[in-house]
Scaffold this active site. Structure first.
Site, mmCIF file in Angstrom:
data_model
loop_
_atom_site.group_PDB
_atom_site.id
_atom_site.type_symbol
_atom_site.label_atom_id
_atom_site.label_comp_id
_atom_site.label_asym_id
_atom_site.label_seq_id
_atom_site.Cartn_x
_atom_site.Cartn_y
_atom_site.Cartn_z
ATOM 1 N N HIS A 158 0.869 -1.252 -0.139
ATOM 2 C CA HIS A 158 -0.171 0.032 0.034
ATOM 3 C C HIS A 158 1.056 1.411 -0.159
ATOM 4 O O HIS A 158 0.732 2.277 0.554
ATOM 5 C CB HIS A 158 -0.781 -0.138 1.010
ATOM 6 C CG HIS A 158 -1.967 -1.071 1.209
ATOM 7 N ND1 HIS A 158 -2.555 -1.326 0.015
ATOM 8 C CD2 HIS A 158 -2.719 -1.543 2.150
ATOM 9 C CE1 HIS A 158 -3.382 -2.411 0.343
ATOM 10 N NE2 HIS A 158 -3.613 -2.572 1.623
ATOM 11 N N HIS A 230 -9.536 1.936 0.412
ATOM 12 C CA HIS A 230 -9.474 1.109 1.381
ATOM 13 C C HIS A 230 -10.640 1.189 2.210
ATOM 14 O O HIS A 230 -10.286 0.903 3.537
ATOM 15 C CB HIS A 230 -8.099 0.918 1.972
ATOM 16 C CG HIS A 230 -7.732 -0.336 2.538
ATOM 17 N ND1 HIS A 230 -8.520 -0.995 3.421
ATOM 18 C CD2 HIS A 230 -6.695 -1.119 1.933
ATOM 19 C CE1 HIS A 230 -7.861 -2.311 3.548
ATOM 20 N NE2 HIS A 230 -6.726 -2.348 2.777
ATOM 21 N N GLU A 362 -11.656 -3.816 -2.391
ATOM 22 C CA GLU A 362 -10.755 -2.819 -3.170
ATOM 23 C C GLU A 362 -10.619 -2.897 -4.559
ATOM 24 O O GLU A 362 -9.964 -4.134 -5.002
ATOM 25 C CB GLU A 362 -9.363 -2.650 -2.423
ATOM 26 C CG GLU A 362 -9.371 -2.975 -0.900
ATOM 27 C CD GLU A 362 -8.258 -3.634 -0.311
ATOM 28 O OE1 GLU A 362 -7.107 -3.326 -0.631
ATOM 29 O OE2 GLU A 362 -8.568 -4.249 0.481
#
Ligand code: GLA
Length: 400
Positions: A158, A230, A362
Site C-alpha cells: 500500500h 480502502h 478494493e
C-alpha cells in the site's frame, strides 16, 4: 406524510444540521434552513452545499479538514484531506433510517493513534502509489532496478511506510458536481518510486446514492501506479456486530493464487467448487474459517472485461435491507474480510472493531503486477494519463 414530503423534510433536517459549525461552499450561496424549505429538489439538481470543518492537526502540525457531501435523498459522505479518506457514509436502511456503513473515526486523532498505526488497517483511505503488495519491494523498469520501502514483512504494501493514506492532499470542493477533488504530488523517489507522480482523486455523491471515485495520474518517469480506496463496510444496524452475516456476490471465475506472504504465484485458479466461489450469493461467514490464513484476503479476477464500468460485486445485509453494489473499470478486486482487526481499535460509534467487523472490496490491478509479466500492466509512462473509476452504489431490498 407522503414520501416526497418526507424526503423534503429530511433534506431540511440534514441541511439545518449542517448550518453553524463549519463553512458551507455552494453555488447557490449560503441559505438559511428556512429558505431551503422553498427549494424543490429535482433529480437533475445536484447543487448541494459542501460543508467544511476542521478535522485536527497532524503530528507534523498540518491542519486537516473534513468535507461533507449530502445528496437530495439525505445520504451523506464525509471525507478528510488526510489520506483523502472516507470517514463516514450515512445511508438509509429499508425503513429509511440513516446509519453509518463504514468503519472510521470522527476526528484525525483516531487515524493517528498508536493502536491504529500499529495495526495499520487503512480505514477509508486512498492507498498508493501502489495499492497491495510488491514482492520484496523490488521491480525493474527498462533494465533499472528500483527498491521500495518494505513495510509488510519482506514485501512492500500500500505505498510504503508513508503512503498516500498518510499525507495531506490538496482539496478542491466542487459544489456544482456535489464532489470534492483531492490532489497529491508525490516527489521523485518517494518511498523508492521513480518519477514525480501527480494524482487526483474525485469523490462525487450522486442523487442515485452512488459514491463515484475517479482517479487520474500523470508522471515524468515510468512508474507503477495502482490507486484504490480502502473503505471497510459494515451495513448492519448500528454496526452492532461483525460483518459475517453480509451476503456477498463477486463476479469472478478466477482469483490470483498467493504464497504465504500473500504474493501472487502467477497462477489464476478457478473458484468453482471452492470456498473462494462467490458467483452465487454467499454469507461472508459461511466458509470463512475454511480459508487459509484466517480469512479472505484475495484478489479476484473480474469476469467481465472491456472498457467502461463493470459490475464487480454486490453485498446484501439482511437485517437492515441495505445493498451495496460495486462497479469498476479495474480488472481485479481485493476481497479482504477484516482478518487483522483484533478489537484494539474503537471506532466513531463506540464499537470495538473485532476480527471480521468490516470487509474491504478494493478495486485494483493485480498485486505484484510489476513482477508478473502476464498480469495487465501497471506501469504509467510519461505522456500517458492513468484513469480509473469505481462506484459504490447503495440501495435497499424489502424482503429478508
Ligand atoms: C489489504 C491487504 C491486507 C491487509 C489490509 C490492511 O486488504 O491485502 O492483507 O494488509 O489491506 O490491513
Amino acid at each position: 406524510m407522503n414520501k416526497k414530503h418526507f424526503r423534503k423534510q429530511f433534506l431540511l433536517l440534514t441541511l439545518a444540521g449542517s448550518v453553524g459549525a463549519g463553512t458551507l461552499v455552494g453555488c447557490s450561496g449560503q441559505q438559511t434552513a428556512e429558505e431551503e424549505t422553498e427549494v424543490t429538489a429535482t433529480t437533475e439538481q445536484n447543487q448541494m452545499d459542501i460543508k467544511q470543518e476542521p478535522f485536527g492537526k497532524t503530528k507534523e502540525g498540518e491542519e486537516t479538514t473534513l468535507y461533507t457531501l449530502t445528496n437530495e435523498k439525505g445520504m451523506q459522505v464525509q471525507i478528510t484531506d488526510y489520506g483523502a479518506t472516507i470517514t463516514s457514509v450515512l445511508t438509509p436502511d429499508r425503513e429509511g433510517k440513516m446509519a453509518d456503513v463504514v468503519l472510521g473515526f470522527d476526528s484525525l486523532a483516531g487515524y493517528q493513534s498508536p493502536e491504529y498505526l500499529k495495526s495499520g488497517p487503512y480505514f477509508g483511505a486512498i492507498v498508493g502509489r501502489y495499492g497491495n503488495r510488491i514482492a520484496k519491494g523490488k521491480f525493474t523498469i527498462d533494465g533499472q532496478e528500483y527498491k521500495l520501502a518494505t513495510n509488510n514483512g519482506v514485501n512492500h504494501l500500500h505505498g510504503g511506510v508513508k503512503g498516500f493514506d498518510k499525507v495531506v492532499w490538496e482539496a478542491e470542493p466542487m459544489p456544482g458536481q456535489n464532489a470534492v477533488r483531492f490532489k497529491y504530488v508525490s516527489p521523485d523517489g518517494e518511498e523508492g518510486y521513480p518519477g514525480t507522480l501527480t494524482s487526483t482523486v474525485t469523490y462525487t455523491l450522486t442523487n442515485d446514492n452512488e459514491i463515484k471515485i475517479d482517479y487520474e495520474a500523470t508522471t515524468d518517469k515510468a512508474t507503477p501506479v495502482n490507486l484504490t480506496n480502502h473503505s471497510y463496510f459494515n451495513l448492519a444496524p448500528g454496526q452492532a456486530k461483525d460483518a459475517l452475516g453480509h451476503v456477498l456476490t463477486i463476479n469472478a471465475d478466477k482469483y490470483t493464487v498467493v504464497d504465504e506472504t500473500l504474493i501472487p504465484t502467477g497462477e489464476l485458479r478457478d473458484v468453482k467448487g471452492t470456498v473462494m466461489d462467490f458467483n452465487t450469493p454467499q454469507a461472508i461467514g459461511a466458509r470463512v474459517k475454511q480459508v487459509e490464513g484466517g480469512g479472505y484476503d484475495h484478489n479476484y479476477v473480474l469476469s467481465e472485461t472491456g472498457d467502461g464500468l463493470k459490475k464487480a460485486a454486490t453485498v446484501y445485509e439482511p437485517t437492515s435491507g441495505r445493498v451495496m453494489e460495486v462497479l469498476t473499470t479495474e480488472p481485479g478486486i481485493q476481497f479482504y474480510s477484516g482478518n487483522f482487526l483484533d478489537g484494539t481499535i474503537t471506532g466513531a460509534g463506540g464499537n470495538k472493531y473485532e476480527k471480521h467487523y468490516g470487509f474491504a472490496l478494493e478495486t485494483q490491478h493485480f498485486p505484484d503486477s510489476p513482477n508478473q509479466p502476464k498480469f495487465p500492466s501497471t506501469i504509467l509512462e510519461p505522456g500517458e494519463t492513468y484513469k480509473s473509476t469505481t462506484v459504490y452504489k447503495f440501495s435497499t431490498r424489502d424482503q429478508q
